[in-house]
Structure formats: structure tokens, C-alpha cells
Design an enzyme around this catalytic site. Structure first.
Site, PDB file in Angstrom:
ATOM      1  N   SER B 185       1.823   1.985   6.076  1.00 13.15           N
ATOM      2  CA  SER B 185       1.026   0.856   6.535  1.00 13.15           C
ATOM      3  C   SER B 185      -0.436   1.163   6.792  1.00 13.15           C
ATOM      4  O   SER B 185      -1.275   0.275   6.684  1.00 13.15           O
ATOM      5  CB  SER B 185       1.640   0.264   7.801  1.00 13.15           C
ATOM      6  N   HIS B 213       5.889  -3.025   3.608  1.00 16.75           N
ATOM      7  CA  HIS B 213       4.618  -3.251   2.917  1.00 16.75           C
ATOM      8  C   HIS B 213       4.754  -3.192   1.396  1.00 16.75           C
ATOM      9  O   HIS B 213       3.764  -3.288   0.686  1.00 16.75           O
ATOM     10  CB  HIS B 213       3.578  -2.230   3.383  1.00 16.75           C
ATOM     11  N   LYS B 244       5.212 -10.329   6.008  1.00 16.71           N
ATOM     12  CA  LYS B 244       4.094  -9.894   5.157  1.00 16.71           C
ATOM     13  C   LYS B 244       4.126 -10.693   3.843  1.00 16.71           C
ATOM     14  O   LYS B 244       3.605 -11.796   3.806  1.00 16.71           O
ATOM     15  CB  LYS B 244       4.157  -8.380   4.984  1.00 16.71           C
TER      16      LYS B 244
END
Lengths: 84, 397
Positions: B185, B213, B244
Site C-alpha cells: 500500500s 490494492h 478501493k
């Protein structure tokens, strides 16, 4: 583990601590890693990498919670070497 | 020391670190215009630090699905699924997540953070061993502590160190849970997952990959690093987040181990937490359809990431080692990081400011994250503003 081995570990540990400590104070067995040498979590981790290499050991993160003084550290390393 | 003294110590550190009127850790957006633009302090800013990789927070299809479900099922579930029951949407989303990954089992949690707490602390326990990458997310560290397992850290992305640690475990390696992330990240660098999976096969053990991610970002179908590396069959558990690429909130774990389903009976962060709201679940289900139907979003994301990574690199900025939608800019000092962050904001760009220990290896970072929804002009504007502030960063260095 003999006293001589303890002394060897102590000497090596002291030298590694000196290399990483933010405060270059004299190191003895009662020296505290956080209060005296000023280690924070990040520096402890960096120092641990060198300790693992120097003694060819794996230092479990759980052991950190029992780590206060240089003596604690040397005894932990002795213990890990003995059990590995 | 009194109970609150430690908080006062935090206040003192904060005061020493941050100039008056500047708090990068408590930014308030007055209004969101789009997934890439907001109003902050009365100023219109480009959002380049929100992990909104596919830009789906304002996707009309997702908003409509959430709106319709909100009207139909209400604002919340008012409790955990164990106590209050499962809504059809929870059940259907789990089925769809399992199908998306081609796995037999899936569990949905209320956030990505509690997914890691719930899954890791349930899978591993006292007597087991967890070997985790040093740069793992805080939720992974906390979960490992909660598990009571022996925690062993290997140097970030260092295969030699990982192998050494697995070797030293001997037969205990078989009872070991290895934990890595797809894309990390802070620096946006990728795990060498094919090699890690090979080590797991060589020494035994179990492999859990956090694709927070990388889901929606990597792989032909957007399933993440395991798909991109061609090692999905070797991964025991994949965890991830809805907050996300999927533009909502929540988390999940998928696996082909049927025992995963039992985690929901044991995991405290599943049993004792309110389940995701119906509207949240509806938007995630719709976002999953968008990911499946619109691979061009992923292509657009990578074009934008390449434009920013190359643009900042050409300016002379020191960046993370891998090209990815996380573009981390390394700063020479905390003071310069703060100054640059404030200058970027004043000139209309919001990025994340990251100090150690959140940033690895003592680095101070300006962390940008790119979205498929950014236009090439917006990316060019970001690069232009980074160019403007360069003299301020290099002064005196």
C-alpha cells in the site's frame, strides 16, 4: 550455555545496539533499549535484521514484548540458539 | 501516569511535527464533485490520494443499485448476521465473489481491516506459526498478534530471507501461514508471488494473499496479483476489500478450502460486528458487474498510472520501485514532505502524506494513487504542480 558464550553474545549485541541506537550511551546489561538507547519500533526492526544475520537465528516478534534491557535480549538470543 | 497523559504526549508530538493550521491526517472535504475532484477549504482540488482505482464511487449504475436497495431494504442491518440474520444480498454477494474468483467459498466482512482480523486470527492460533512480509498492513500485524501464533517477519519481498525462515522452521513449516500482499500500500511495489508460491510448495504451509490494492487492478479478469502471476491454484486464502477498486466499504475472503465457511462461526469480527448495510452490498454487487463488463477501466487505470509514474520520474523524483497505480514519491525529510504536501494542496492537488512507521524503512512519502477516472489532463496538471514545487524540495539539499 556457559558464561563465556553469554559474554560473547553480549559483546556482539552491544556492538549491534551501538550501531543502531539513536543515543550513543555506554551499553551495559541493565541498559534499556527504549528508555536509555532511544529505540523506536522502526529502529528495533532494523536492528533485529542484523541480529538475525549475526547469530543466524529467527527472532519471533512475540519475544519483543518481553524485551526491556540488554540482559533480556542476550538471554532471549541464548535461548533461541539453544532451541534451534 | 494518568490515563490521558499518553494522549497528551501524542498532542505534543503532533504540535512539534505540524505547523499551525496544517493537519494532513485530518483533512475535511467540504464537498465531493466527482470521484477525482472535491472542495477542500473552499478550493477545488484534484483527488490523487483516495485509492479509488476504478473511479466507481460515482458510477451511475452502482449508485442506482444502492439507491434502489436503500429504498427497498432500509438504511442498515442493525446488527451482526449471526444475531440478526443474513440478508439475501449478503448471501448473493458471497456467491458472486466465489464465482468471480472461481473458488468454492467466500465470506463477506464489514471492512477490509476486520476481514484480516477475523480471518487471520481464526486460521492461526497458539502453537501455529505466521511468517509475514515486513511491510504488511497494520491490520495484518494486529491480526497476527490477536491469533496468539508465533510471528516471524521476513524482509520485504526478500525471497532469500523468506526461504531461510521457512527452512529454519523444519517440520513446523507445514503448520505455517505465510502472509503477503499483492501490491503493497505505501510504495506500490508488487510481491514476487510466483516465487513465494513456489517456496510454499517446497516447504509446505499455507499461503494467504491480501489483494486489497491489487483486486480490480491486476490480472486479465481483475482478480489481482495471484491471477496476474498465474498462481491462483497455489493460494490458500485471498482476502481483500470493497473500499478501493469496488468503491464501497467491506471486505472478503475467498478460498477453495471448504473449512473457510466455519470461520464465520468463530471469527469475533464477524460474529460481533454489524453486517454491511443493504445499500453497501448492492453497490458492491453492481461494481463487481462493472469490473467484469468493463475491462477497459483497468486499461485506462494503467495508462494513467504510467503517465504519472513516468512524468514524475522524468522530473527527477525518486519513486517506488514498480510502476503501479500507487505512485510513492520519496521526500528528503519530514519537513520537506510537509512543505510539499501543503504546497500541492494550495495549488490544487490532494495526495497522502506518510511518515514512518506507516511508511517503510524510515521514509517520508508523498503517496499518490491514480484512478481510471482521472483524465489525462488531470494527470498532466498533477505532474505540472509537482514540477512547480520541485525547487522548494531541492532547496538546501
Amino acid at each position: 550455555m556457559t558464561n563465556a558464550q553469554y559474554a560473547d553474545i553480549l559483546q556482539k549485541v552491544a556492538s549491534l545496539l551501538q550501531a543502531h541506537a539513536p543515543r550513543p550511551v555506554p551499553i551495559h546489561e541493565d541498559t534499556e533499549l527504549i528508555n536509555d538507547l532511544g529505540f523506536d519500533s522502526l529502529r528495533v526492526m532494523e536492528m533485529m535484521n542484523d541480529v538475525e544475520d549475526a547469530f543466524d537465528i529467527t527472532y519471533p516478534l512475540n519475544a519483543l514484548s518481553d524485551l526491556k534491557t540488554v540482559r533480556d535480549f542476550v538471554l532471549q538470543i541464548q535461548d533461541i540458539i539453544r532451541n534451534s | 501516569m494518568g490515563l490521558l497523559d499518553k494522549l497528551n504526549a501524542v498532542a505534543a508530538t503532533r504540535q512539534a511535527l505540524l505547523p499551525p493550521g496544517v493537519d494532513p491526517f485530518n483533512v475535511v472535504f467540504d464537498e465531493l464533485y466527482t470521484s477525482t475532484e472535491a472542495s477542500l477549504g473552499g478550493r477545488r482540488v484534484i483527488l490523487a490520494g483516495t485509492n479509488n482505482y476504478l473511479g466507481l464511487t460515482f458510477d451511475p449504475q452502482c449508485i442506482e443499485a444502492a439507491r434502489a436497495t436503500l429504498i427497498r431494504e432500509g438504511t442498515g442491518t442493525t446488527g451482526s448476521r449471526m444475531a440478526n440474520g443474513t440478508f439475501a444480498g449478503h448471501r448473493d454477494l458471497e456467491k458472486e465473489m466465489a464465482e468471480f474468483y472461481g473458488c468454492s467459498n467466500a465470506i463477506v466482512f464489514s471492512t477490509g481491516f476486520v476481514t484480516n482480523l477475523g480471518v487471520i486470527s481464526t486460521l492461526a492460533g497458539p502453537g501455529d506459526v505466521i511468517v509475514l512480509d515486513a511491510d504488511s498492513h497494520a491490520s495484518i500485524y494486529d491480526a497476527c498478534k490477536m491469533s496468539g501464533a508465533e510471528m516471524i517477519r521476513f524482509r520485504h519481498n526478500n525471497l532469500e530471507d523468506l526461504e531461510k525462515k521457512l527452512q529454519r522452521l523444519g517440520s513446523r513449516a507445514e503448520q505455517t501461514l505465510i502472509i503477503v500482499e499483492g501490491i503493497y500500500s505505501m510504495l506500490g511495489d508488487c510481491a514476487p508471488l510466483a516465487e513465494i508460491a513456489a517456496l510454499k510448495k517446497k516447504y509446505g504451509g499455507w499461503l494467504l494473499v491480501d489483494e486489497a490494492h491489487s483486486m480490480g487492478v491486476l490480472g486479465a479478469k481483475g482478480r489481482g496479483m495471484a491471477e496476474a502471476a498465474g498462481v491462483e491454484a497455489d493460494i490458500d486464502f485471498i482476502v481483500g476489500t470493497f473500499s478501493k477498486s469496488l468503491g464501497s466499504i467491506g471486505g472478503y475472503c475467498v478460498s477453495n478450502h471448504k473449512e473457510l465457511d466455519l470461520v464465520r462461526y468463530i471469527s469475533r469480527s464477524y460474529v460481533f460486528t454489524a453486517s454491511p448495510s443493504p445499500a453497501t452490498i448492492a453497490s458492491v454487487r453492481e461494481a463487481l458487474k462493472v469490473i467484469n463488463a468493463r475491462p477497459e477501466l483497468r486499461a485506462r487505470l494503467w495508462e494513467n498510472a504510467t503517465q504519472l509514474y513516468e512524468g514524475l520520474g522524468q522530473l527527477g523524483y525518486e519513486l517506488g520501485p514498480d510502476l503501479s497505480p500507487i505512485v510513492a514519491v520519496r521526500m528528503p525529510s519530514r519537513e520537506k514532505t510537509l512543505l510539499a504536501w501543503k504546497e500541492l494542496l494550495d495549488r490544487g492537488v490532494y495526495v497522502n502524506l506518510v511518515f514512518p512507521p506507516a511508511a517503510p524503512a524510515g521514509m517520508s512519502l508523498l503517496r499518490c494513487s491514480v484512478s481510471a477516472a482521472h483524465t489525462p489532463d488531470q494527470i498532466e496538471r498533477i505532474i505540472g504542480i509537482f514540477a512547480e514545487i520541485m525547487p522548494l524540495i531541492t532547496a538546501g539539499e
